[in-house]
Design a protein around this motif. Structure first.
Motif, mmCIF file in Angstrom:
data_model
loop_
_atom_site.group_PDB
_atom_site.id
_atom_site.type_symbol
_atom_site.label_atom_id
_atom_site.label_comp_id
_atom_site.label_asym_id
_atom_site.label_seq_id
_atom_site.Cartn_x
_atom_site.Cartn_y
_atom_site.Cartn_z
ATOM 1 N N THR A 90 0.823 -1.207 0.000
ATOM 2 C CA THR A 90 0.000 0.000 0.000
ATOM 3 C C THR A 90 0.860 1.261 0.000
ATOM 4 O O THR A 90 0.423 2.322 -0.438
ATOM 5 C CB THR A 90 -0.924 -0.014 1.225
ATOM 6 N N THR A 91 2.078 1.138 0.505
ATOM 7 C CA THR A 91 3.000 2.271 0.565
ATOM 8 C C THR A 91 4.422 1.768 0.431
ATOM 9 O O THR A 91 4.726 0.635 0.841
ATOM 10 C CB THR A 91 2.843 3.053 1.878
ATOM 11 N N GLU A 92 5.251 2.603 -0.125
ATOM 12 C CA GLU A 92 6.645 2.251 -0.262
ATOM 13 C C GLU A 92 7.459 2.710 0.943
ATOM 14 O O GLU A 92 8.662 2.432 1.026
ATOM 15 C CB GLU A 92 7.225 2.884 -1.538
ATOM 16 N N ASP A 93 6.784 3.404 1.852
ATOM 17 C CA ASP A 93 7.467 3.955 3.025
ATOM 18 C C ASP A 93 7.546 2.883 4.110
ATOM 19 O O ASP A 93 6.849 2.932 5.125
ATOM 20 C CB ASP A 93 6.735 5.202 3.524
ATOM 21 N N SER A 94 8.313 1.871 3.872
ATOM 22 C CA SER A 94 8.503 0.791 4.840
ATOM 23 C C SER A 94 9.878 0.180 4.633
ATOM 24 O O SER A 94 10.561 0.473 3.647
ATOM 25 C CB SER A 94 7.420 -0.278 4.688
ATOM 26 N N ASN A 95 10.267 -0.612 5.560
ATOM 27 C CA ASN A 95 11.580 -1.253 5.500
ATOM 28 C C ASN A 95 11.491 -2.621 4.834
ATOM 29 O O ASN A 95 12.340 -3.472 5.061
ATOM 30 C CB ASN A 95 12.156 -1.393 6.910
ATOM 31 N N PHE A 96 10.395 -2.841 4.056
ATOM 32 C CA PHE A 96 10.203 -4.140 3.413
ATOM 33 C C PHE A 96 9.815 -3.916 1.957
ATOM 34 O O PHE A 96 9.238 -2.877 1.589
ATOM 35 C CB PHE A 96 9.098 -4.944 4.115
ATOM 36 N N THR A 97 10.101 -4.880 1.138
ATOM 37 C CA THR A 97 9.723 -4.872 -0.270
ATOM 38 C C THR A 97 9.095 -6.207 -0.625
ATOM 39 O O THR A 97 9.291 -7.219 0.073
ATOM 40 C CB THR A 97 10.943 -4.626 -1.180
ATOM 41 N N LEU A 98 8.359 -6.225 -1.739
ATOM 42 C CA LEU A 98 7.744 -7.450 -2.263
ATOM 43 C C LEU A 98 8.389 -7.796 -3.589
ATOM 44 O O LEU A 98 8.565 -6.923 -4.450
ATOM 45 C CB LEU A 98 6.242 -7.261 -2.464
ATOM 46 N N VAL A 99 8.710 -9.074 -3.763
ATOM 47 C CA VAL A 99 9.291 -9.562 -5.014
ATOM 48 C C VAL A 99 8.360 -10.639 -5.555
ATOM 49 O O VAL A 99 8.168 -11.690 -4.902
ATOM 50 C CB VAL A 99 10.706 -10.120 -4.807
ATOM 51 N N ASP A 100 7.741 -10.405 -6.704
ATOM 52 C CA ASP A 100 6.806 -11.360 -7.313
ATOM 53 C C ASP A 100 7.603 -12.508 -7.929
ATOM 54 O O ASP A 100 8.544 -12.299 -8.709
ATOM 55 C CB ASP A 100 5.967 -10.661 -8.373
ATOM 56 N N ASN A 101 7.232 -13.727 -7.587
ATOM 57 C CA ASN A 101 7.905 -14.912 -8.112
ATOM 58 C C ASN A 101 7.267 -15.426 -9.405
ATOM 59 O O ASN A 101 7.733 -16.437 -9.948
ATOM 60 C CB ASN A 101 7.897 -16.032 -7.062
ATOM 61 N N ASP A 116 4.719 -17.099 -9.893
ATOM 62 C CA ASP A 116 4.069 -18.416 -9.730
ATOM 63 C C ASP A 116 2.962 -18.321 -8.690
ATOM 64 O O ASP A 116 2.713 -19.263 -7.939
ATOM 65 C CB ASP A 116 5.086 -19.494 -9.344
ATOM 66 N N ASN A 117 2.324 -17.125 -8.640
ATOM 67 C CA ASN A 117 1.269 -16.835 -7.666
ATOM 68 C C ASN A 117 1.801 -16.783 -6.239
ATOM 69 O O ASN A 117 1.039 -16.939 -5.282
ATOM 70 C CB ASN A 117 0.123 -17.842 -7.763
ATOM 71 N N THR A 118 3.106 -16.585 -6.085
ATOM 72 C CA THR A 118 3.701 -16.360 -4.769
ATOM 73 C C THR A 118 4.582 -15.124 -4.837
ATOM 74 O O THR A 118 4.965 -14.658 -5.924
ATOM 75 C CB THR A 118 4.525 -17.572 -4.297
ATOM 76 N N ALA A 119 4.930 -14.579 -3.679
ATOM 77 C CA ALA A 119 5.812 -13.426 -3.599
ATOM 78 C C ALA A 119 6.670 -13.544 -2.357
ATOM 79 O O ALA A 119 6.253 -14.140 -1.353
ATOM 80 C CB ALA A 119 5.006 -12.126 -3.579
ATOM 81 N N ASN A 120 7.882 -12.961 -2.437
ATOM 82 C CA ASN A 120 8.795 -12.968 -1.304
ATOM 83 C C ASN A 120 8.785 -11.607 -0.628
ATOM 84 O O ASN A 120 8.827 -10.554 -1.294
ATOM 85 C CB ASN A 120 10.219 -13.293 -1.748
ATOM 86 N N VAL A 121 8.719 -11.622 0.689
ATOM 87 C CA VAL A 121 8.849 -10.408 1.481
ATOM 88 C C VAL A 121 10.303 -10.310 1.899
ATOM 89 O O VAL A 121 10.820 -11.213 2.582
ATOM 90 C CB VAL A 121 7.920 -10.432 2.708
ATOM 91 N N THR A 122 10.984 -9.241 1.494
ATOM 92 C CA THR A 122 12.421 -9.087 1.764
ATOM 93 C C THR A 122 12.666 -7.812 2.557
ATOM 94 O O THR A 122 11.833 -6.898 2.621
ATOM 95 C CB THR A 122 13.217 -9.053 0.452
ATOM 96 N N VAL A 123 13.855 -7.758 3.151
ATOM 97 C CA VAL A 123 14.278 -6.566 3.913
ATOM 98 C C VAL A 123 14.767 -5.505 2.926
ATOM 99 O O VAL A 123 15.553 -5.795 2.006
ATOM 100 C CB VAL A 123 15.376 -6.945 4.911
ATOM 101 N N LYS A 124 14.297 -4.294 3.150
ATOM 102 C CA LYS A 124 14.648 -3.207 2.218
ATOM 103 C C LYS A 124 15.934 -2.489 2.659
ATOM 104 O O LYS A 124 16.893 -2.381 1.891
ATOM 105 C CB LYS A 124 13.491 -2.217 2.152
ATOM 106 N N TYR A 125 15.964 -1.963 3.892
ATOM 107 C CA TYR A 125 17.132 -1.228 4.381
ATOM 108 C C TYR A 125 17.869 -1.983 5.480
ATOM 109 O O TYR A 125 19.075 -1.867 5.607
ATOM 110 C CB TYR A 125 16.711 0.144 4.925
ATOM 111 N N GLY A 126 17.128 -2.695 6.306
ATOM 112 C CA GLY A 126 17.727 -3.387 7.432
ATOM 113 C C GLY A 126 17.818 -2.491 8.638
ATOM 114 O O GLY A 126 17.212 -1.414 8.724
ATOM 115 N N GLN A 127 18.616 -2.929 9.644
ATOM 116 C CA GLN A 127 18.852 -2.177 10.870
ATOM 117 C C GLN A 127 17.541 -1.880 11.610
ATOM 118 O O GLN A 127 17.113 -0.745 11.758
ATOM 119 C CB GLN A 127 19.607 -0.871 10.555
ATOM 120 N N PHE A 128 16.897 -2.990 12.075
ATOM 121 C CA PHE A 128 15.672 -2.837 12.866
ATOM 122 C C PHE A 128 16.040 -2.595 14.323
ATOM 123 O O PHE A 128 17.061 -3.099 14.821
ATOM 124 C CB PHE A 128 14.804 -4.097 12.757
#
Length: 773
Positions: free
Chosen positions: A515-526, A528-540
């Motif tokens: 819904t927003t790009e203002d987060s520390n996470f990104t979505l990568v579409d695979n 195959d009807n799946t997606a990976n949630v990855t770390v964008k910047y890190g340092q939580f």
């Protein structure tokens, strides 16, 4: 000379007449010394006797002789039958039989001969055993081993076929020629059967017919050989049964058969029975029924029953009175397993005419199809009928039909059926709730009086609900992802997938976005009807934020395209050097509750509160009514002052207990209100009233009760352990008694009357007196 006598006796008598002792001691070798002295021996001839002698008893058997010479010696016999059946003369050694002997009972007897001195009773010769043989005279008749014999042979068997064997036994000596020979002869039934010398019975003719005569009883005789002393005979009965063979054809008992059957008879049920006659036994009845005239073999079949000699007619398909009212055909009964060697030509014919009359019955309507299938899109509500079921009256009356919905699955008023058979959709159908709707529709005939017939028929209607894209995709699982505080950028946290309540047909594609790009996470579409949630910047930093909520939009490629927002709760955890979680905080689980459920819960809570309030008000109202209805005379709480000893339990005049009809409180008349207390006064003229410690205490308690407006007006004052100041005995209670050896004088109790007698006796004892319990 003695040796010559012995040799002569040896030649005349067989070797068995001498004992083993004698044989071993006798030496006839030419090398023997002729002047050698021999030991004394027993001398006698072989002993035998004929059985059943007719001469007078006793019968002389033989003679035993010893070579020893002694005037004082005597002969003695020992053995089982010595001195009973057999006896010996002491001086001569002659042996006699004192009973007639039967060889069939005992053929030989073994005895022992002794030669002893009369004076010393000592044996002069060693004891010697010898045998007396009984000779047979053929005096027994052959006897059959049983009185009756049984045999069996198939009917129509060839001559000489063995049937059975009989056996007779002759008790005479079989070693004597002709004594034990048995000759068999059929003396009754010799026309049909013969017997040979071994007792085997055989057929004497080849035309033994079981259907003519099934059993034969013959008599067989057994006798001795002819020309001998015997010649007598015995007889036995032999019962011979003829076993059946399949040698007869089936025939009908009547030339025609007529049956009536309703048209609604079930397929495979019985229509009628064709009676045939087959004189063979059931196991040899193999009747077959053939249609020789008439083309109805595809409509009926005939099942043979060998035990009842019947052919059962059964329909192979449904009968219809409106199409065929009568069936006529000819049936032939045959048996292909009959042995043609015994076939008897001629006889009655095996063909019969059969007529089956079909009766008209009121049949239920017949649907045009056994089932109906219709399709409808979900959420559609068509005005026109979805389809129509149709049935007709098969009878000649051709009545009108009315249709009724009998059963629907799932239940609910989703589908309706009109009287004319039209199928209507009355509510929106949801494929996700039920993809198929199954109906059972009944058809009934409308009678002349507009009433419905009692019989009805049914058909099945299947409605398939076609899918529409009316559900947005959502997470396939309730994910609970976790991430390390020091997770590097690009680190895959979790792979997510989606599901859709709509049909997941091939070609369905889901898209994932944030819904927003203002987060520390990104979505990568695979892709195959799946997606990976990855770390964008890190340092939580879990000290600042322990849980990150990541909204994910999932959309499909349907028509119309639908999407939904799903939130991932990502927990920040402490991790070790290997990246393994060491400490995480549980994310708050979101429990979704629908608005309808919340409304239902709220209504239940209000209902419970209302019921509780009504119960409380009802109880309070009952208590107020009870208090108002209480009269002054019903109040049982009493305040009593004690300043004297009573007169006992029978004294009812010491106090005048009365209840005030009216009580004044703060100058107000409370005649109609509840009483706050009851006052009990001591009668006047007996000491002071209203003074003393008790009076003060009562006044204090009374004031407390009057001033407490929250309490109910049932105040009771109980005082224990205090008798009052004016009592001459003071307190009699044990609560204030110092010890059991008090020096108080209780003699005054004797003056109180008989009611205090026991108390006076207990407390009036002297200190040195022993009280006996």
């Amino acid at each position: 000379m003695k040796k010559l006598i012995l040799l002569f006796s040896l030649i005349l008598a067989p070797a068995s007449a001498y004992t083993e002792d004698f044989k071993t001691k006798l030496n006839l070798s030419p090398n023997n010394n002729s002047h050698k002295r021999f030991k004394r021996e027993w001398i006698w001839n072989q002993m035998h006797i004929m059985e059943e002698l007719n001469s007078p008893l006793p019968h002389h058997v033989g003679k035993i002789t010893s070579s020893a010479r002694n005037k004082n010696a005597m002969y003695v016999l020992e053995g089982e039958y010595a001195n009973s059946i057999f006896k010996v003369r002491e001086d001569t050694g002659d042996v006699y039989a004192f009973e007639r002997l039967d060889r069939e009972k005992k053929s030989e007897y073994e005895l022992t001969a002794l030669f002893i001195d009369r004076t010393t009773n000592k044996s002069l010769e060693p004891p010697s055993r010898f045998i007396i043989k009984v000779y047979d005279i053929n005096d027994n008749v052959p006897v059959f081993v049983q009185k009756a014999f049984n045999g069996s042979v198939p009917e129509m068997s060839p001559v000489g076929t063995s049937v059975t064997k009989v056996t007779a036994v002759d008790a005479d000596d079989p070693t004597v020629a002709g004594h034990a020979v048995v000759i068999y002869q059929v003396i009754e039934g010799e026309r049909y059967f013969t017997v040979d010398e071994s007792g085997v019975i055989s057929t004497a003719t080849a035309d033994l017919d079981r259907e003519t005569q099934s059993t034969y009883e013959i008599v067989v005789k057994a006798k001795d050989s002819p020309g001998l002393h015997g010649g007598d005979s015995s007889t036995a009965t032999v019962i011979i049964t003829l076993s059946d063979i399949n040698d007869n054809f089936p025939t009908f008992k009547q030339q025609s058969f007529h049956f009536k059957v309703p048209e609604n008879v079930r397929v495979g049920s019985e229509v009628g029975r064709l009676k045939v006659e087959d004189i063979d036994e059931p196991q040899n009845r193999n009747t077959k029924y053939n249609f020789v005239r008439g083309h109805y073999r595809d409509t009926f079949e005939i099942i043979p029953n060998a035990f009842t000699n019947e052919g059962i007619i059964k329909p192979k398909k449904s009968l219809d009175y409106e199409k065929i009212k009568e069936y006529k055909f000819d049936i032939e009964a045959t048996d292909t397993t009959v042995n043609m060697r015994f076939f008897k030509p001629g006889g009655p014919k095996s063909i019969a005419a059969v007529t089956i009359e079909v009766l008209d019955v009121d049949e239920p309507p017949i649907f045009s199809q056994p089932s109906y299938v219709y399709k409808v899109n979900e959420n559609d509500l068509p005005k026109n009928p979805l389809g129509t079921v149709f049935a007709k009256d098969p009878d000649a009356a051709k009545r009108k039909i009315r249709y009724t919905l009998r059963r629907s699955s799932p239940s609910g008023d989703y589908v309706k059926v009109s009287n004319s058979g039209d199928i209507f959709i009355s509510k929106h159908l949801d494929r996700e709730a039920s993809a198929w709707h199954n109906l059972t529709v009944a058809a009934q005939e409308i009678m002349a009086d507009n009433k419905l017939s009692d019989i009805e028929s049914h058909t099945q209607v299947f409605i398939q609900v076609l899918d529409q894209n009316d559900n947005a995709p959502e997470f396939a699982y309730p994910y609970e992802p976790k991430v390390c505080e020091n997770a590097a950028p690009g680190k895959v946290i979790i792979r997510i997938s989606a599901t859709d309540k709509d049909d997941m047909l091939p070609g369905v594609n889901f898209k994932y976005s944030l819904t927003t790009e203002d987060s520390n996470f990104t979505l990568v579409d695979n892709h195959d009807n799946t997606a990976n949630v990855t770390v964008k910047y890190g340092q939580f930093n879990r000290e600042l934020v322990k849980i990150h909520y990541l909204p994910v939009i999932i959309s499909d490629n349907g028509t119309p395209e639908l999407s939904s927002t799903n939130t991932l709760s990502i927990t920040v955890c402490k991790c070790d050097e290997k990246g393994e979680f060491t400490f995480c905080e549980e994310a708050a689980k979101q429990v979704g509750v629908s608005i309808q459920a919340l409304v239902a819960i709220f209504i239940c809570i209000l209902t419970i509160l209302g019921i509780a309030l009504l119960i409380i008000l009802r109880k309070r109202h009952k208590k107020e009514l009870t208090v108002l209805r209480k009269t002054v005379a019903e109040i049982h709480e009493q305040l009593v002052t004690y300043d004297e000893e009573g007169g006992g339990e029978m004294d009812t005049t010491s106090y005048d207990v009365s209840v005030l009809n009216s009580v004044r409180k703060n100058g107000m008349n409370l005649e109609t209100g509840p009483c706050l207390y009851a006052q009990v006064q001591k009668p006047t003229g007996n000491g002071n009233s209203g003074t003393g410690e008790m009076a003060i205490m009562i006044e204090v308690k009374k004031d407390e009760a009057d001033n407490d407006g929250d309490l109910l007006p049932y105040d009771t004052l109980h005082i224990y352990g205090y008798e009052g100041a004016e009592s001459i005995a003071e307190s009699l209670s044990s609560l204030e008694s110092g010890s059991s050896d008090s020096d108080i004088d209780y003699d005054f109790l004797n003056d109180w009357g008989p009611r205090f007698k026991m108390l006076a006796e207990l407390y009036g004892l002297e200190p040195n007196e022993d009280f006996v319990y």
